[in-house]
Design a protein around this motif. Structure first.
Motif, PDB file in Angstrom:
ATOM      1  N   PHE A   1       0.686  -1.322   0.016  1.00  0.00           N
ATOM      2  CA  PHE A   1       0.143   0.034  -0.085  1.00  0.00           C
ATOM      3  C   PHE A   1       0.824   1.265   0.053  1.00  0.00           C
ATOM      4  N   VAL A   2       2.043   1.087   0.034  1.00  0.00           N
ATOM      5  CA  VAL A   2       3.005   2.426   0.067  1.00  0.00           C
ATOM      6  C   VAL A   2       2.735   3.227  -1.267  1.00  0.00           C
ATOM      7  N   PRO A   3       2.657   2.358  -2.347  1.00  0.00           N
ATOM      8  CA  PRO A   3       2.182   3.152  -3.568  1.00  0.00           C
ATOM      9  C   PRO A   3       1.039   3.983  -3.446  1.00  0.00           C
ATOM     10  N   ASP A   4       0.258   3.610  -2.933  1.00  0.00           N
ATOM     11  CA  ASP A   4      -1.225   4.346  -2.760  1.00  0.00           C
ATOM     12  C   ASP A   4      -0.976   5.652  -2.150  1.00  0.00           C
ATOM     13  N   LEU A   5      -0.316   5.316  -0.714  1.00  0.00           N
ATOM     14  CA  LEU A   5       0.239   6.418  -0.014  1.00  0.00           C
ATOM     15  C   LEU A   5       0.664   7.494  -0.761  1.00  0.00           C
ATOM     16  N   ILE A   6       1.525   7.249  -1.457  1.00  0.00           N
ATOM     17  CA  ILE A   6       2.775   8.280  -2.241  1.00  0.00           C
ATOM     18  C   ILE A   6       1.776   9.000  -3.189  1.00  0.00           C
TER      19      ILE A   6
ATOM     20  N   PRO B   1       9.684  12.887   2.813  1.00  0.00           N
ATOM     21  CA  PRO B   1       9.841  13.777   1.633  1.00  0.00           C
ATOM     22  C   PRO B   1       8.700  13.520   0.773  1.00  0.00           C
ATOM     23  N   SER B   2       8.115  12.633   0.706  1.00  0.00           N
ATOM     24  CA  SER B   2       6.751  12.417  -0.404  1.00  0.00           C
ATOM     25  C   SER B   2       5.736  12.783   0.240  1.00  0.00           C
ATOM     26  N   ASN B   3       5.668  13.579   1.712  1.00  0.00           N
ATOM     27  CA  ASN B   3       4.494  13.791   2.437  1.00  0.00           C
ATOM     28  C   ASN B   3       3.633  12.622   2.808  1.00  0.00           C
ATOM     29  N   VAL B   4       4.230  11.569   2.988  1.00  0.00           N
ATOM     30  CA  VAL B   4       3.691  10.415   3.680  1.00  0.00           C
ATOM     31  C   VAL B   4       4.107  10.323   5.273  1.00  0.00           C
ATOM     32  N   ARG B   5       3.080  10.582   6.069  1.00  0.00           N
ATOM     33  CA  ARG B   5       3.327  10.555   7.526  1.00  0.00           C
ATOM     34  C   ARG B   5       3.307   9.036   7.926  1.00  0.00           C
ATOM     35  N   VAL B   6       4.308   8.886   8.706  1.00  0.00           N
ATOM     36  CA  VAL B   6       4.576   7.538   9.306  1.00  0.00           C
ATOM     37  C   VAL B   6       4.523   7.618  10.995  1.00  0.00           C
ATOM     38  N   THR B   7       3.866   7.058  11.572  1.00  0.00           N
ATOM     39  CA  THR B   7       3.501   7.053  12.954  1.00  0.00           C
ATOM     40  C   THR B   7       3.552   5.701  13.691  1.00  0.00           C
ATOM     41  N   ASN B   8       4.426   5.725  14.588  1.00  0.00           N
ATOM     42  CA  ASN B   8       4.762   4.384  15.506  1.00  0.00           C
ATOM     43  C   ASN B   8       4.189   4.689  16.703  1.00  0.00           C
ATOM     44  N   ILE B   9       3.304   3.752  17.129  1.00  0.00           N
ATOM     45  CA  ILE B   9       2.470   3.884  18.460  1.00  0.00           C
ATOM     46  C   ILE B   9       2.878   2.479  19.297  1.00  0.00           C
ATOM     47  N   GLU B  10       3.344   2.963  20.483  1.00  0.00           N
ATOM     48  CA  GLU B  10       3.657   2.068  21.386  1.00  0.00           C
ATOM     49  C   GLU B  10       2.845   1.988  22.822  1.00  0.00           C
TER      50      GLU B  10
ATOM     51  N   THR C   1      12.350   8.475   6.681  1.00  0.00           N
ATOM     52  CA  THR C   1      13.254   9.061   6.057  1.00  0.00           C
ATOM     53  C   THR C   1      12.970   8.814   4.741  1.00  0.00           C
ATOM     54  N   GLU C   2      12.492   7.651   4.395  1.00  0.00           N
ATOM     55  CA  GLU C   2      12.164   7.425   2.801  1.00  0.00           C
ATOM     56  C   GLU C   2      10.682   8.199   2.324  1.00  0.00           C
ATOM     57  N   LEU C   3       9.719   7.959   3.266  1.00  0.00           N
ATOM     58  CA  LEU C   3       8.635   8.484   3.201  1.00  0.00           C
ATOM     59  C   LEU C   3       7.967   9.898   3.183  1.00  0.00           C
TER      60      LEU C   3
ATOM     61  N   LYS D   1       8.946  -6.215  18.048  1.00  0.00           N
ATOM     62  CA  LYS D   1       8.467  -4.927  18.233  1.00  0.00           C
ATOM     63  C   LYS D   1       9.502  -3.646  18.221  1.00  0.00           C
ATOM     64  N   ALA D   2      10.575  -3.968  18.572  1.00  0.00           N
ATOM     65  CA  ALA D   2      11.825  -2.896  18.466  1.00  0.00           C
ATOM     66  C   ALA D   2      12.213  -2.866  16.931  1.00  0.00           C
ATOM     67  N   ALA D   3      12.035  -4.018  16.236  1.00  0.00           N
ATOM     68  CA  ALA D   3      12.467  -4.288  14.854  1.00  0.00           C
ATOM     69  C   ALA D   3      11.189  -3.064  14.015  1.00  0.00           C
ATOM     70  N   LEU D   4      10.146  -3.108  14.541  1.00  0.00           N
ATOM     71  CA  LEU D   4       8.815  -2.559  14.028  1.00  0.00           C
ATOM     72  C   LEU D   4       8.994  -0.952  14.201  1.00  0.00           C
ATOM     73  N   THR D   5       9.586  -0.751  15.488  1.00  0.00           N
ATOM     74  CA  THR D   5       9.757   0.666  15.754  1.00  0.00           C
ATOM     75  C   THR D   5      10.933   1.319  15.206  1.00  0.00           C
ATOM     76  N   HIS D   6      11.931   0.601  14.920  1.00  0.00           N
ATOM     77  CA  HIS D   6      13.287   0.995  14.006  1.00  0.00           C
ATOM     78  C   HIS D   6      12.708   1.086  12.722  1.00  0.00           C
ATOM     79  N   LEU D   7      11.866   0.441  12.200  1.00  0.00           N
ATOM     80  CA  LEU D   7      11.402   0.483  10.616  1.00  0.00           C
ATOM     81  C   LEU D   7      10.467   1.455  10.371  1.00  0.00           C
ATOM     82  N   SER D   8       9.839   1.993  11.523  1.00  0.00           N
ATOM     83  CA  SER D   8       9.012   3.167  11.218  1.00  0.00           C
ATOM     84  C   SER D   8       9.849   4.126  11.237  1.00  0.00           C
ATOM     85  N   ALA D   9      10.858   4.457  12.038  1.00  0.00           N
ATOM     86  CA  ALA D   9      11.591   5.485  12.142  1.00  0.00           C
ATOM     87  C   ALA D   9      12.436   5.654  10.933  1.00  0.00           C
ATOM     88  N   SER D  10      12.781   4.647  10.188  1.00  0.00           N
ATOM     89  CA  SER D  10      13.698   4.558   9.011  1.00  0.00           C
ATOM     90  C   SER D  10      12.711   4.894   7.607  1.00  0.00           C
ATOM     91  N   LEU D  11      11.508   4.396   7.969  1.00  0.00           N
ATOM     92  CA  LEU D  11      10.371   4.610   6.768  1.00  0.00           C
ATOM     93  C   LEU D  11      10.251   6.266   6.819  1.00  0.00           C
TER      94      LEU D  11
END
Length: 253
Positions: free
Chosen positions: A127-132, A181-190, A177-179, A165-175
């Motif tokens: 679904f990332v292509p949809d979000l972009i 700049p394309s104005n896609v918001r990434v939120t990680n909830i713990e 940086t990728e998304l 869950k640590a991996a998912l949190t880090h994945l969110s942070a990394s994403l």
């Protein structure tokens, strides 16, 4: 509370058959979003779809297993045919199977990794292509990943669950940086201690009793609390990204 900016949006919610996913789907639909409900239990999805429709909302039941790539491919095609592109994706599917690491329960390890991490990645890829595209059209575009306080607070016997869950949190942070700049918001909830079906998967009697004791000792969060946070986060102006939210019971904070 009113979340007017949710009206007209198209949401995809995994783990929608119960718990945080179900509560989130119902709240998003109540505020005007069309919601695709993804989970393995088709009967529960049908019931939820009927409840949402009875309340005046729009929902689509899509039986899917996030550990199965082909299942997600078919689900994505079905959603696109029915609703078009998604602009709000909530990764809520998850499983918690604590046991001492010395027991070597690699079946449980594989299930948690494939559901909590790889399953989320499969949904993101779909679904990332949809979000972009939504962001490029000037609309809000949100990816919400539901991690856990276990991502950075350690508990004995929860090592592999915490690692996913640590991996998912880090994945969110990394994403971000990728998304971003394309104005896609990434939120990680713990979330901290939350009353859902998650604890029902535990087959270790002692650990199950310990978890029950925590619910007795404190006033835990509810699935509706998490849904409320997700609705608030995704209804902010598109320029605002609440990127990382830790939500705990007051007595656990």
């Amino acid at each position: 509370m009113s979340y007017q900016n949710l009206s007209g949006r198209t949401a995809v919610v995994t783990g929608a058959a119960s718990g945080m996913g179900e509560a989130t789907a119902r709240l998003l639909a109540a505020h005007g979003a069309r919601v695709a409900l993804l989970a393995r239990r088709g009967d529960r999805l049908t019931e939820l779809t009927e409840k949402i429709a009875a309340d005046g909302g729009q929902a689509l039941a899509v039986q899917v297993d996030v550990t199965d790539r082909e299942s997600i491919t078919q689900a994505t095609q079905h959603i696109h045919r029915a609703y078009g592109q998604a602009d709000l994706v909530v990764n809520s599917a998850g499983v918690m199977l604590p046991n001492p690491i010395a027991e070597g329960r690699d079946d449980e390890w594989a299930r948690m990794i494939d559901t909590n991490l790889t399953g989320a990645l499969r949904i993101i890829r779909a679904f990332v292509p949809d979000l972009i595209a939504a962001a490029a059209d000037g609309r809000p575009a949100d990816l919400i990943n539901i991690s856990s306080i276990g991502a950075h607070v350690t508990f004995p016997n929860y090592a592999v669950y915490g690692a996913t869950k640590a991996a998912l949190t880090h994945l969110s942070a990394s994403l971000r940086t990728e998304l971003g700049p394309s104005n896609v918001r990434v939120t990680n909830i713990e979330p901290g201690l939350t009353g859902t079906e998650l604890g029902g998967h535990i087959d270790n009697t002692e650990l199950s009793r310990q978890l029950d004791g925590m619910f007795t000792a404190m006033d835990a969060l509810t699935a509706d609390d998490i849904a409320d946070l997700i609705a608030y986060t995704t209804s902010r102006p598109a320029r605002v990204n609440l990127r990382q939210v830790v939500i705990l019971p007051t007595q656990q904070a």
